[in-house]
Design an enzyme around this catalytic site. Structure first.
Site, PDB file in Angstrom:
ATOM      1  N   CYS A 126       0.818  -1.138  -0.126  1.00  0.00           N
ATOM      2  CA  CYS A 126      -0.100   0.200   0.052  1.00  0.00           C
ATOM      3  C   CYS A 126       1.024   1.402   0.124  1.00  0.00           C
ATOM      4  O   CYS A 126       0.300   2.289   0.101  1.00  0.00           O
ATOM      5  CB  CYS A 126      -0.908   0.214   1.205  1.00  0.00           C
ATOM      6  N   LYS A 191      -8.082   0.153  10.480  1.00  0.00           N
ATOM      7  CA  LYS A 191      -8.092  -0.968   9.526  1.00  0.00           C
ATOM      8  C   LYS A 191      -7.249  -1.967  10.192  1.00  0.00           C
ATOM      9  O   LYS A 191      -6.038  -1.821  10.225  1.00  0.00           O
ATOM     10  CB  LYS A 191      -7.794  -0.685   8.333  1.00  0.00           C
ATOM     11  N   ARG A 213       0.856  -7.132   5.452  1.00  0.00           N
ATOM     12  CA  ARG A 213       0.521  -5.541   5.814  1.00  0.00           C
ATOM     13  C   ARG A 213       0.590  -5.427   7.334  1.00  0.00           C
ATOM     14  O   ARG A 213       0.509  -4.581   7.663  1.00  0.00           O
ATOM     15  CB  ARG A 213      -0.717  -5.408   5.205  1.00  0.00           C
ATOM     16  N   GLU A 229      -5.979   5.436  16.818  1.00  0.00           N
ATOM     17  CA  GLU A 229      -5.957   5.684  15.516  1.00  0.00           C
ATOM     18  C   GLU A 229      -7.003   6.491  14.889  1.00  0.00           C
ATOM     19  O   GLU A 229      -6.963   7.471  14.162  1.00  0.00           O
ATOM     20  CB  GLU A 229      -6.208   4.438  14.764  1.00  0.00           C
ATOM     21  N   LYS A 244     -12.774  -1.438  10.076  1.00  0.00           N
ATOM     22  CA  LYS A 244     -12.576  -2.481   9.182  1.00  0.00           C
ATOM     23  C   LYS A 244     -11.959  -3.541   9.492  1.00  0.00           C
ATOM     24  O   LYS A 244     -10.879  -3.377  10.014  1.00  0.00           O
ATOM     25  CB  LYS A 244     -12.227  -1.793   7.789  1.00  0.00           C
TER      26      LYS A 244
HETATM   27  C1  PBG Z   1      -6.694  -1.774  -0.025  1.00  0.00           C
HETATM   28  C2  PBG Z   1      -7.953  -2.184   0.575  1.00  0.00           C
HETATM   29  C3  PBG Z   1      -8.360  -3.721   0.858  1.00  0.00           C
HETATM   30  C4  PBG Z   1      -9.488  -3.411   1.011  1.00  0.00           C
HETATM   31  C5  PBG Z   1     -10.182  -2.231   0.957  1.00  0.00           C
HETATM   32  N1  PBG Z   1      -9.157  -1.439   0.601  1.00  0.00           N
HETATM   33  C6  PBG Z   1      -7.419  -4.772   1.120  1.00  0.00           C
HETATM   34  C7  PBG Z   1      -6.126  -4.885   1.778  1.00  0.00           C
HETATM   35  O1  PBG Z   1      -5.731  -4.107   2.772  1.00  0.00           O
HETATM   36  O2  PBG Z   1      -5.521  -5.826   1.211  1.00  0.00           O
HETATM   37  C8  PBG Z   1     -10.245  -4.912   1.682  1.00  0.00           C
HETATM   38  C9  PBG Z   1     -11.782  -5.146   1.378  1.00  0.00           C
HETATM   39  C10 PBG Z   1     -12.573  -6.009   1.347  1.00  0.00           C
HETATM   40  O3  PBG Z   1     -11.654  -7.011   1.796  1.00  0.00           O
HETATM   41  O4  PBG Z   1     -13.579  -6.011   1.019  1.00  0.00           O
HETATM   42  N2  PBG Z   1      -6.040  -1.095   0.821  1.00  0.00           N
HETATM   43 ZN    ZN Z   2      -3.812  -0.758   0.014  1.00  0.00          ZN
END
Ligand code: PBG
Ligand code: ZN
Length: 323
Positions: A126, A191, A213, A229, A244
């Site tokens: 990312c 997240k 990640r 956060e 999330k």
């Molecule tokens: C990218 C991103 C991800 C999701 C949304 N934006 C995936 C990741 O961190 O690899 C995941 C969404 C999903 O699983 O529905 N940064």
């Molecule tokens: Zn990403």
């Protein structure tokens, strides 16, 4: 003598509806869509989570708008990747073109855009990687360029999802400087690093080619850190914050709802979507019932906004007026 007999309020549906504490509204749903440059509409192997080519985009959007969707979250799937993810901020990138097309044809809908690099970098991280590590300052400047390019194309809200420290501030400053002081930021503030993102990575071809990640996404053992956060992102200029995934993180949603005053979004992610689909398929349980139960739980925990691949189905059910 028993005075509180809760079943009195469960005697029939009208009474249950009268005393129900939680309700869902169609306008609070955000539907994630995947847009690719060429080819045909392609559904994932679980159904749904379609990849829509630019050529078929307006028709799809118009059907979804017809079915009641008001807000879309756009994920671009570029046809080429490179180490710096340059396709992510190109004026004619897939996301920028998609935004312009939709904005020229539809009003009164919200276009939210995911601001990240993982679909665009050849290594799938990312951020910008140097010597096996994320280079934060380079990453922040590219994320800012992406956000400004989305704003220029007409996005209504940008949604940074890279989990890089300082990304909201960097994006806020870049947007202000480019004249977009009134454009909102929905931060993927909270997240977690999760194994529930696999179907997404399959659809978006965004899995990292090495490592994972965990150096930037949150550790799922941590609850208090979620507050740090979210508060940090609000200080940096986020207008909406997000938790999330959603379902296994209801404690986090509940904590944040109590502490924060801004709108709170929850993302029912791709793994949750597939778990529900496959569960219903293999047990013969009606999907609409499981859907309502899970969405209601996310709402009950305190989410204002729900991002879900089930948004069209959920809105369909709500529109029938039976909830
Ligand atoms: C990218 C991103 C991800 C999701 C949304 N934006 C995936 C990741 O961190 O690899 C995941 C969404 C999903 O699983 O529905 N940064
Ligand atoms: Zn990403």
């Amino acid at each position: 003598m028993m005075r509180t007999i809760t079943s009195r309020l469960r005697r029939n549906k009208a009474i249950r509806d009268l005393v129900s504490e939680t309700s869902l509204m169609p306008d609070k749903f955000v539907f994630p869509i995947f847009v690719k440059e060429h080819g045909e509409v392609e559904a994932s192997r679980w159904g749904g989570m379609e990849k829509i080519p630019l050529s078929g985009l307006l028709e799809k959007i118009s059907n979804y708008v017809e079915s009641g969707i008001r807000s879309f979250l756009i994920f671009g799937i570029p046809s080429s990747k490179d180490p710096l993810g340059t396709a992510a901020y190109s004026k004619d990138g897939v996301t920028q073109r998609a935004i312009r097309m939709i904005k020229e044809s539809f009003s009164a809908i919200n276009i939210l855009t995911d601001v990240c690099l993982c679909q665009y970098t050849d290594h799938g991280h990312c951020g910008i990687v140097e010597g096996g590590k994320i280079n934060r300052s380079k990453t922040l400047s590219i994320l800012s360029r992406i956000a400004v390019s989305h704003a220029e194309a007409g996005a209504d809200i940008v949604a940074p999802s890279a989990m890089m420290d300082g990304q909201v501030l960097a994006i806020r400053e870049a947007l202000d400087e480019a004249g977009f002081y009134d454009l909102g930021i929905m931060s993927y503030s909270t997240k977690y690093r999760s194994y529930l993102y696999s179907p997404f990575r399959d659809v978006a071809s965004s899995a990292p080619t090495f490592g994972d990640r965990s150096s930037y996404q949150m550790d799922f053992r941590n609850r208090r850190e979620a507050v740090i956060e979210a508060v940090q992102d609000i200080k940096e200029g986020a207008d909406i914050v997000m938790v999330k995934p959603a379902m296994p993180y209801l404690d986090i949603i509940s904590d944040l709802r109590r502490i924060l005053r801004c709108p709170l979004a929850a993302y029912q992610v791709s793994g949750e979507y597939v778990m529900i689909r496959e569960y219903c398929k293999s047990t013969g349980t009606p999907e609409r019932e499981v859907l309502m139960e899970t969405l209601m739980a996310i709402k009950r925990a305190g989410a204002d906004i729900i991002i879900s691949y089930f948004s069209p189905e959920a809105i369909g059910i709500l529109r029938e007026g039976c909830r």
